[in-house]
Enzyme design. Sequence first.
Site, PDB file in Angstrom:
ATOM      1  N   GLU A 117      -6.563  16.022  21.351  1.00 41.19           N
ATOM      2  CA  GLU A 117      -6.865  16.881  21.772  1.00 41.19           C
ATOM      3  C   GLU A 117      -6.809  17.109  23.379  1.00 41.19           C
ATOM      4  O   GLU A 117      -6.640  16.803  24.167  1.00 41.19           O
ATOM      5  CB  GLU A 117      -8.154  16.756  22.438  1.00 41.19           C
ATOM      6  CG  GLU A 117      -8.793  18.096  22.758  1.00 41.19           C
ATOM      7  CD  GLU A 117     -10.331  18.552  23.373  1.00 41.19           C
ATOM      8  OE1 GLU A 117     -10.554  18.950  23.452  1.00 41.19           O
ATOM      9  OE2 GLU A 117     -10.574  17.553  23.603  1.00 41.19           O
ATOM     10  N   ASP A 124     -27.050  13.335   9.337  1.00 42.51           N
ATOM     11  CA  ASP A 124     -26.062  11.441   8.947  1.00 42.51           C
ATOM     12  C   ASP A 124     -25.226  11.170   8.282  1.00 42.51           C
ATOM     13  O   ASP A 124     -24.677  12.252   7.209  1.00 42.51           O
ATOM     14  CB  ASP A 124     -27.142  10.403   9.413  1.00 42.51           C
ATOM     15  CG  ASP A 124     -28.507  11.855   8.265  1.00 42.51           C
ATOM     16  OD1 ASP A 124     -27.215  11.033   6.401  1.00 42.51           O
ATOM     17  OD2 ASP A 124     -29.156  12.018   8.486  1.00 42.51           O
ATOM     18  N   ASP A 161     -13.034  10.260  15.568  1.00 45.58           N
ATOM     19  CA  ASP A 161     -13.216  10.541  16.487  1.00 45.58           C
ATOM     20  C   ASP A 161     -13.409   9.507  18.217  1.00 45.58           C
ATOM     21  O   ASP A 161     -13.367   8.658  17.315  1.00 45.58           O
ATOM     22  CB  ASP A 161     -13.957  12.327  17.623  1.00 45.58           C
ATOM     23  CG  ASP A 161     -13.896  12.872  18.002  1.00 45.58           C
ATOM     24  OD1 ASP A 161     -13.183  12.939  19.087  1.00 45.58           O
ATOM     25  OD2 ASP A 161     -13.741  14.319  17.692  1.00 45.58           O
ATOM     26  N   ASP A 213     -34.839  13.811   9.711  1.00 49.10           N
ATOM     27  CA  ASP A 213     -35.559  13.539  11.063  1.00 49.10           C
ATOM     28  C   ASP A 213     -34.984  14.515  11.920  1.00 49.10           C
ATOM     29  O   ASP A 213     -35.335  14.656  13.474  1.00 49.10           O
ATOM     30  CB  ASP A 213     -34.775  11.968  11.381  1.00 49.10           C
ATOM     31  CG  ASP A 213     -33.393  11.999  11.933  1.00 49.10           C
ATOM     32  OD1 ASP A 213     -32.872  12.523  11.035  1.00 49.10           O
ATOM     33  OD2 ASP A 213     -33.036  11.420  12.489  1.00 49.10           O
ATOM     34  N   ASP A 240     -10.149  12.564  21.808  1.00 47.73           N
ATOM     35  CA  ASP A 240      -9.823  13.498  22.540  1.00 47.73           C
ATOM     36  C   ASP A 240     -10.001  13.678  24.386  1.00 47.73           C
ATOM     37  O   ASP A 240      -9.417  12.715  24.540  1.00 47.73           O
ATOM     38  CB  ASP A 240     -11.824  12.445  22.740  1.00 47.73           C
ATOM     39  CG  ASP A 240     -12.862  14.256  23.657  1.00 47.73           C
ATOM     40  OD1 ASP A 240     -13.040  15.087  23.074  1.00 47.73           O
ATOM     41  OD2 ASP A 240     -13.748  13.720  25.022  1.00 47.73           O
ATOM     42  N   ASP A 244     -16.309  23.080  20.404  1.00 46.65           N
ATOM     43  CA  ASP A 244     -16.242  23.692  21.776  1.00 46.65           C
ATOM     44  C   ASP A 244     -16.437  25.083  21.935  1.00 46.65           C
ATOM     45  O   ASP A 244     -16.243  26.183  22.745  1.00 46.65           O
ATOM     46  CB  ASP A 244     -15.444  22.711  22.095  1.00 46.65           C
ATOM     47  CG  ASP A 244     -15.374  21.242  22.454  1.00 46.65           C
ATOM     48  OD1 ASP A 244     -16.426  21.004  22.597  1.00 46.65           O
ATOM     49  OD2 ASP A 244     -14.834  21.433  22.580  1.00 46.65           O
ATOM     50  N   ASP A 253     -29.198  16.525   6.555  1.00 48.78           N
ATOM     51  CA  ASP A 253     -29.354  15.081   6.863  1.00 48.78           C
ATOM     52  C   ASP A 253     -30.621  14.749   6.022  1.00 48.78           C
ATOM     53  O   ASP A 253     -31.018  15.434   5.416  1.00 48.78           O
ATOM     54  CB  ASP A 253     -31.110  16.050   8.016  1.00 48.78           C
ATOM     55  CG  ASP A 253     -31.752  15.066   7.843  1.00 48.78           C
ATOM     56  OD1 ASP A 253     -31.695  13.503   8.245  1.00 48.78           O
ATOM     57  OD2 ASP A 253     -32.883  15.599   8.433  1.00 48.78           O
ATOM     58  N   ASN A 311     -32.107  12.364   6.020  1.00 51.34           N
ATOM     59  CA  ASN A 311     -33.758  10.869   6.137  1.00 51.34           C
ATOM     60  C   ASN A 311     -34.969  11.385   7.162  1.00 51.34           C
ATOM     61  O   ASN A 311     -36.174  11.276   7.329  1.00 51.34           O
ATOM     62  CB  ASN A 311     -33.414   9.291   6.435  1.00 51.34           C
ATOM     63  CG  ASN A 311     -33.074   9.892   8.233  1.00 51.34           C
ATOM     64  OD1 ASN A 311     -32.251  11.067   8.478  1.00 51.34           O
ATOM     65  ND2 ASN A 311     -32.858   8.875   9.469  1.00 51.34           N
TER      66      ASN A 311
HETATM   67  C1  NOJ Z   1     -13.579  17.455  24.751  1.00 49.97           C
HETATM   68  C2  NOJ Z   1     -14.634  17.805  23.708  1.00 49.97           C
HETATM   69  O1  NOJ Z   1     -14.503  18.293  22.338  1.00 49.97           O
HETATM   70  C3  NOJ Z   1     -15.753  18.179  24.444  1.00 49.97           C
HETATM   71  O2  NOJ Z   1     -16.935  18.469  22.881  1.00 49.97           O
HETATM   72  C4  NOJ Z   1     -16.560  17.124  24.937  1.00 49.97           C
HETATM   73  O3  NOJ Z   1     -17.555  18.480  25.684  1.00 49.97           O
HETATM   74  C5  NOJ Z   1     -15.746  16.712  26.221  1.00 49.97           C
HETATM   75  N1  NOJ Z   1     -13.915  16.641  25.021  1.00 49.97           N
HETATM   76  C6  NOJ Z   1     -16.255  15.402  26.792  1.00 49.97           C
HETATM   77  O4  NOJ Z   1     -15.814  14.273  26.036  1.00 49.97           O
HETATM   78 CA    CA Z   2     -30.860  11.866   9.322  1.00 50.25          CA
END
Ligand code: NOJ
Ligand code: CA
Length: 524
Positions: free
Chosen positions: A254, A29, A98, A25, A199, A317, A21, A23
């Site tokens: 993914e 970032d 991503d 908060d 994703d 995840d 981080d 700044n």
């Molecule tokens: C897979 C991602 O890795 C996960 O973090 C996300 O919640 C779901 N796709 C939905 O986008």
């Molecule tokens: Ca920040």
Amino acid sequence: MKYPWWKGAVIYQVYPRSFHDSNDDGIGDLKGIVEKLDYLRWLGVDAVWLSPIFKSPMVDFGYDVSDYRDIDPVFGTMDDFDLLLEEAHKRGIKVILDQVYNHTSDQHPWFLESKSSRTNPKADWYIWMDGEPGKPPNNWRSFFGGSAWEWCEERKQYYLHLFAKEQPDLNWRNPQVREAILETIEFWLQKGVDGFRFDVVNMFYKDAWFRDNPIGEDGQQYNVFNIDRPETLLAVEEIQELVERYPDRVTIGEVASPMGFYAYLEYTKPGRLNLAFNFEFMHVPEFKASLFRKMVEDTERIFEDLSWPCYVLGNHDTRRVRSRYDGENSIERCKLLATMLLTLRGTAFIYYGEEIGMEEAVIPYGEIQDPEGKNLWPEKPGRDGCRTPMQWDDSQYAGFSRVKPWLPVNENKREVNVAHQESDPNSLLNHYRSLIELRKDSDVLKWGKLQVLESSQDVFAYLRSWRGKRIVVVLNFLGETTSAGLQLSEKAQVLHSNRRQPGKVCSLHDLKLHPYEALVMEVE
Ligand code: NOJ
Ligand code: CA
């Protein structure tokens, strides 16, 4: 023959909210990442993959995008992104973004328009179905719990959301949607990013007839008609064709599929994506040589030369790898897994903090941030435990921020931090660093063939070979001294080990391994 850079690469996943981080908060970032690029260069990684940084209401922390071409203010500005790209490239680090195209945020202008009536120009950009309140069109479940259908008063129709209700699924059967997505991808290609992580790429298309999913005897739903539809492969080919117009980029899918390896292979055949995460290590239930060996054998057998393998120990995840197996010596186990990850044939992914042995944090119910955890607690505690702030030092907020971070810092920050481990030659961090260095200088490790070797039961051993050079890797999964049981008679020189000095020459036929030893040797 020139090999694409990503084949031998080590790719480091940054979860931007939790990295650094700049700044005050409490949220990581882009400028914070820029400040840590020297660390990443020191570590030696080839590329960073940033989890989503785009404009988002943050219901799923960036996996709900409301503008694909802008940066969320919490992460910074487009200027900050340009700076990050430039500074990363200056240090020889590539940047992978991503891309979340199965769904948008419900605040995306496309969805706001789509939901406004049944006749607007974007009426068909999402998946709308007739029904009655309380009677969804079919039995599909959201991965975050409950029905995958949400009633919309304006249209008096349901829309589909495989994830949170704030993440409506796009209608990939609409050519305008596909075109808009390809244009977005091209926008980032032109900016000079080095690749993409797509994703849930195997979910883009849904069954054309919206058939009910089968339900098992245990009441569990099988995801048959909502994911893995064959049409998705056509979309992937279109994306790949576009990306290949730009040299030296990488595409990573993914592929979250019950078909595991077969799905990874399908998505990475020629003309499709370059890589699909191989998640199988994350499902290995016990710290046992035979289980890891099987995963590698399956990968090699299924992928052959059809597609390039890759390996993953953790991500945003999944429970942190260090916490996955009970027992003492977890750092030694992490060292062994790191040696395996970085010496297998395949692109290696590191999730931030893995290199210092960050552990899964227990987040009290009231502090849960993750929608999965909020909806499914206590069956599923959510994914916050693997997303806690990166531990840079042992100060109050671990050098992540000067204020209270968005998720608590793990209490183990005193030993588990970068500053502490940088100065300890035997730390996990230096273990990672020296292995990455070894791999970088070794064509055998980057590209060589892999052959699993016969060994004793608790040992996993393999040979890598390339143009007459051979490297043997021997991993002792037991916390005891063990004979390797190799059927080789040559001598070999130690290149890397967590338990002995490099340079020593050993004979392979009566090789004895220290507890949890991970040994990399060059065969003479
Ligand atoms: C897979 C991602 O890795 C996960 O973090 C996300 O919640 C779901 N796709 C939905 O986008
Ligand atoms: Ca920040």
